[in-house]
Design a protein around this motif. Structure first.
Motif, short mmCIF file in Angstrom:
data_model
loop_
_atom_site.label_atom_id
_atom_site.label_comp_id
_atom_site.label_asym_id
_atom_site.label_seq_id
_atom_site.Cartn_x
_atom_site.Cartn_y
_atom_site.Cartn_z
N GLY A 227 0.82 -1.21 0.00
CA GLY A 227 0.00 0.00 0.00
C GLY A 227 0.86 1.26 0.00
O GLY A 227 0.62 2.20 -0.76
N MET A 228 1.89 1.26 0.84
CA MET A 228 2.77 2.43 0.93
C MET A 228 3.51 2.66 -0.39
O MET A 228 3.71 3.79 -0.82
CB MET A 228 3.79 2.25 2.06
N ALA A 229 3.92 1.56 -1.02
CA ALA A 229 4.61 1.69 -2.30
C ALA A 229 3.68 2.31 -3.33
O ALA A 229 4.09 3.12 -4.17
CB ALA A 229 5.10 0.31 -2.76
N ARG A 230 2.41 1.91 -3.26
CA ARG A 230 1.43 2.49 -4.17
C ARG A 230 1.28 3.99 -3.88
O ARG A 230 1.26 4.81 -4.81
CB ARG A 230 0.10 1.76 -3.96
N ALA A 231 1.20 4.34 -2.60
CA ALA A 231 1.01 5.74 -2.23
C ALA A 231 2.20 6.59 -2.70
O ALA A 231 2.02 7.73 -3.13
CB ALA A 231 0.84 5.86 -0.72
N LEU A 232 3.40 6.01 -2.63
CA LEU A 232 4.60 6.75 -3.02
C LEU A 232 4.52 7.24 -4.46
O LEU A 232 4.97 8.32 -4.79
CB LEU A 232 5.82 5.84 -2.84
N GLY A 233 3.94 6.42 -5.31
CA GLY A 233 3.93 6.77 -6.73
C GLY A 233 2.69 7.53 -7.18
O GLY A 233 2.60 7.93 -8.33
N GLU A 234 1.71 7.70 -6.29
CA GLU A 234 0.47 8.36 -6.70
C GLU A 234 0.70 9.83 -7.04
O GLU A 234 1.37 10.55 -6.32
CB GLU A 234 -0.57 8.26 -5.57
N THR A 235 0.12 10.25 -8.14
CA THR A 235 0.30 11.62 -8.59
C THR A 235 -1.03 12.36 -8.66
O THR A 235 -1.15 13.48 -8.16
CB THR A 235 0.93 11.63 -10.00
N ALA A 236 -2.03 11.72 -9.28
CA ALA A 236 -3.28 12.41 -9.59
C ALA A 236 -3.94 13.05 -8.37
O ALA A 236 -4.26 14.26 -8.42
CB ALA A 236 -4.23 11.45 -10.28
N PRO A 237 -4.14 12.32 -7.28
CA PRO A 237 -4.84 12.97 -6.16
C PRO A 237 -4.03 14.10 -5.53
O PRO A 237 -4.58 15.06 -5.04
CB PRO A 237 -5.05 11.82 -5.15
N ILE A 238 -2.71 13.98 -5.62
CA ILE A 238 -1.85 15.01 -5.04
C ILE A 238 -1.95 16.29 -5.87
O ILE A 238 -1.96 17.41 -5.34
CB ILE A 238 -0.39 14.51 -5.00
N ILE A 239 -2.04 16.13 -7.18
CA ILE A 239 -2.22 17.31 -8.04
C ILE A 239 -3.56 17.96 -7.71
O ILE A 239 -3.66 19.18 -7.58
CB ILE A 239 -2.18 16.91 -9.53
N THR A 240 -4.58 17.12 -7.55
CA THR A 240 -5.92 17.65 -7.31
C THR A 240 -5.98 18.50 -6.05
O THR A 240 -6.60 19.55 -6.02
CB THR A 240 -6.93 16.49 -7.17
N ILE A 241 -5.29 18.03 -5.00
CA ILE A 241 -5.37 18.82 -3.77
C ILE A 241 -4.38 19.97 -3.78
O ILE A 241 -4.34 20.75 -2.83
CB ILE A 241 -5.13 17.95 -2.51
#
Lengths: 324, 259
Positions: A227-241
């Motif tokens: 899960g953490m590895a997935r979170a590390l690479g997430e981009t879209a929600p971070i751009i949104t906020i």
């Protein structure tokens, strides 16, 4: 093909004289069946190689493009207008802090939720409904989480475009992964072990704390790391906020030099993270920045692989002593 | 077999049991358990013998929808252990159980035996040490494991694991011990040692054992109950039931015509 007209295969006693023929037939049949074995194994291997080679090619490509930036300076410099001097400092520190919040938010909540669903919740249509929803949540596109977080954390709760918001958003995103892996890990514990614990007079909580959690920690840990590895690479929600894309400062340090040594100002600080920094560099016209982006991509993949590798190693190490 | 002691330790009175799917698994069972005796439950698969055994420590409470009707009364305190007001945990503190397949915890040998004491709030290391040794001696395992109490229980052989499970059940000084086909996963030598152990344990406590092995029932038990399709067909002294069964169905089973 094995067909029924080969009658002499079945009644072995029919004619001793044809014994040798029978043996030939059996051998031919085994050979035919083995060919299918080999065929399937080859197809499987091919599929595996295709997946692995794609990843490997991508990784090698990124390394080839970005290798000139693999140095300490790349990690210790802030972003800059001059590509050759731009670094990842604010991005990796930001990623680290966001992941810390994600971990603290998602792990206790996810493990507790999984435990409750598996051990305490009555099994009825309502818990079935919850189960379906949790599984579905894992498939919700991440940008939808971003929108949710924008409304809830940024504006609703007034956390702003902060590390806290980002951490909680990613926490929500990986919550289903942790819940599902917790439940699976718990379900792998045989009923006999639970019964043994109950039979000596343990309460439900004693069974959970002394047995269920202990024996499922390998599986839970694996889910957490993935899960953490997935979170590390997430981009879209971070751009949104609204993560910043060019940041030349670090958030206030969580650990201070004077009492009480811990502060929480960093939680409300603006931030950037590794994939955002990569996205930013990639969207610039100057090719020199693309080198930085490639180097960042290689680093993200490397860290992700490292985390997943750790997960596999931990699972092996913990499972080694448990035989069922 | 001595005739002297015939104190009833527990008895089931008109016990009915229904599984959550509605199956009526036990039909009005009346049966005494005599103190310091071994009572064996025999019968073909699906006759309800394990179901009956698991009523004694309220194991069925772990799964929703199961329902008891009737009583199991423990003496001398006259507690109906199936009553709503009686906590199953209290029952399990008095009646312990050994399962069909050895099911040690993935913990050390020591911790396996100590677990029942820890559950009861035992903290004093000396007391727990003593109890663990006592239980392991009681289960005829002490000499084999005394030098490796910190080893994982899984490293023991199947027979040793089952004796460890007996030690675990013994450590808390139960009044009754339930055995659910305790040797069905073991080889003949390990089986013999478990049977010998059971006859020794009889001096300390009351034993109820489910077995699908009639020779085993004949070898170890003082009383035998033959169950068939949820009914208790016949209950009497083991010698009597094997030599001159009163019921035709018992005779058929014992002589191998059914089951």
């Amino acid at each position: 093909m094995l067909t029924m007209d080969k009658q002499n295969l079945i009644p072995a006693s029919s004619a001793k004289a044809s014994g040798m023929d029978d043996l030939q037939e059996v051998r031919a049949m085994i050979r035919r069946h083995k060919r299918k074995d080999i065929l399937f194994a080859s197809i499987g291997l091919l599929a595996l190689m295709f997946a692995l080679l794609t990843l490997l090619t991508l990784f090698i490509d990124l390394v080839m493009d970005g290798y000139q930036r693999f140095n300490m300076e790349f990690l210790s410099e802030f972003p800059s207008r001059r590509a050759a001097h731009a670094g990842l400092l604010s991005a990796w520190v930001g990623s680290l802090l966001v992941m810390l919040v994600t971990f603290l938010a998602a792990v206790p909540m996810g493990v507790a939720a999984g435990l409750y669903l598996e051990e305490y919740a009555p099994k009825n249509w309502f818990s079935d409904l919850i189960e379906i929803n949790v599984t579905n949540l894992a498939g919700v596109p991440s940008i939808v989480y971003g929108l949710l977080a924008l409304g809830l954390f940024v504006y609703g709760l007034g956390f702003g475009q902060s590390i806290l918001t980002a951490g909680l958003t990613l926490g929500l995103l990986i919550l289903p992964i942790i819940i599902v892996s917790t439940r699976e890990a718990i379900r792998a514990i045989p009923a006999a072990i639970r019964e043994a614990a109950y039979a000596v007079g343990a309460t439900k909580w004693q069974v959970v704390k002394d047995h269920v959690l202990k024996y499922s920690q390998g599986g839970i840990l694996t889910g957490v790391i993935i899960g953490m590895a997935r979170a590390l690479g997430e981009t879209a929600p971070i751009i949104t906020i609204g993560a910043l894309t060019f940041i030349a400062f670090l958030p206030p340090s969580p650990i201070g030099t004077e009492a009480p040594f811990i502060n929480f100002e960093w939680l409300s600080s603006g931030f950037t993270v590794l994939p955002i920094q990569m996205f930013n560099w990639l969207s610039r016209p100057d090719h020199a920045f693309h080198i930085n982006a490639a180097a960042t991509g290689a680093i993200i993949i490397l860290v992700t692989l490292l985390m997943n590798g750790t997960a596999i190693w931990l699972r092996y190490k913990i499972r080694k002593n448990i035989k069922w | 077999m001595d005739q002297a002691s015939h104190t009833v330790k527990a008895e089931s009175r008109n016990l009915n049991f229904y599984y959550s799917n509605g199956a009526h698994a036990l039909k009005g069972i009346h049966m005494p358990l005599y103190e310091n005796k071994i009572t064996a439950l025999i019968g073909p698969s699906g006759c309800g013998k394990s179901t009956f055994l698991r009523c004694f420590n309220r194991m069925h409470d772990l799964y929703p929808g199961n329902r008891y009707d009737g009583q199991i009364v423990m003496h001398p305190d006259n507690t109906n252990i199936l009553a709503d007001g009686v906590d199953p945990i209290e029952v399990r503190m008095r009646i312990s159980m050994v399962f069909q397949k050895p099911n040690p915890f993935p913990k050390s040998i020591y911790e396996n035996v100590a677990y029942g004491l820890r559950v009861r709030g035992g903290k004093n290391k000396k007391v727990i040490d003593d109890k663990v040794e006592q239980a392991l001696r009681g289960a005829a395992l002490w000499d084999e494991v005394k030098d490796r109490l910190d080893d994982l229980a899984f490293n023991l052989s199947g027979g040793q694991q089952q004796r460890l499970c007996i030690a675990r059940a013994l450590a808390t000084d139960p009044e009754i011990m339930l055995f659910d086909e305790p040797t069905s996963a073991l080889d003949p030598i390990a089986t013999a040692s478990i049977e010998e152990l059971m006859t020794e344990l009889r001096n300390k406590l009351t034993i109820l054992v489910v077995t699908h092995n009639m020779q085993q029932a004949a070898r170890v038990s003082d009383y035998t109950a033959y169950m068939y399709l949820g009914d208790l067909v016949e209950f009497s002294k083991t010698d009597d039931i094997f030599i001159k069964p009163k019921d035709k169905r018992t005779e058929d089973y014992i002589t191998g015509r059914i089951g």
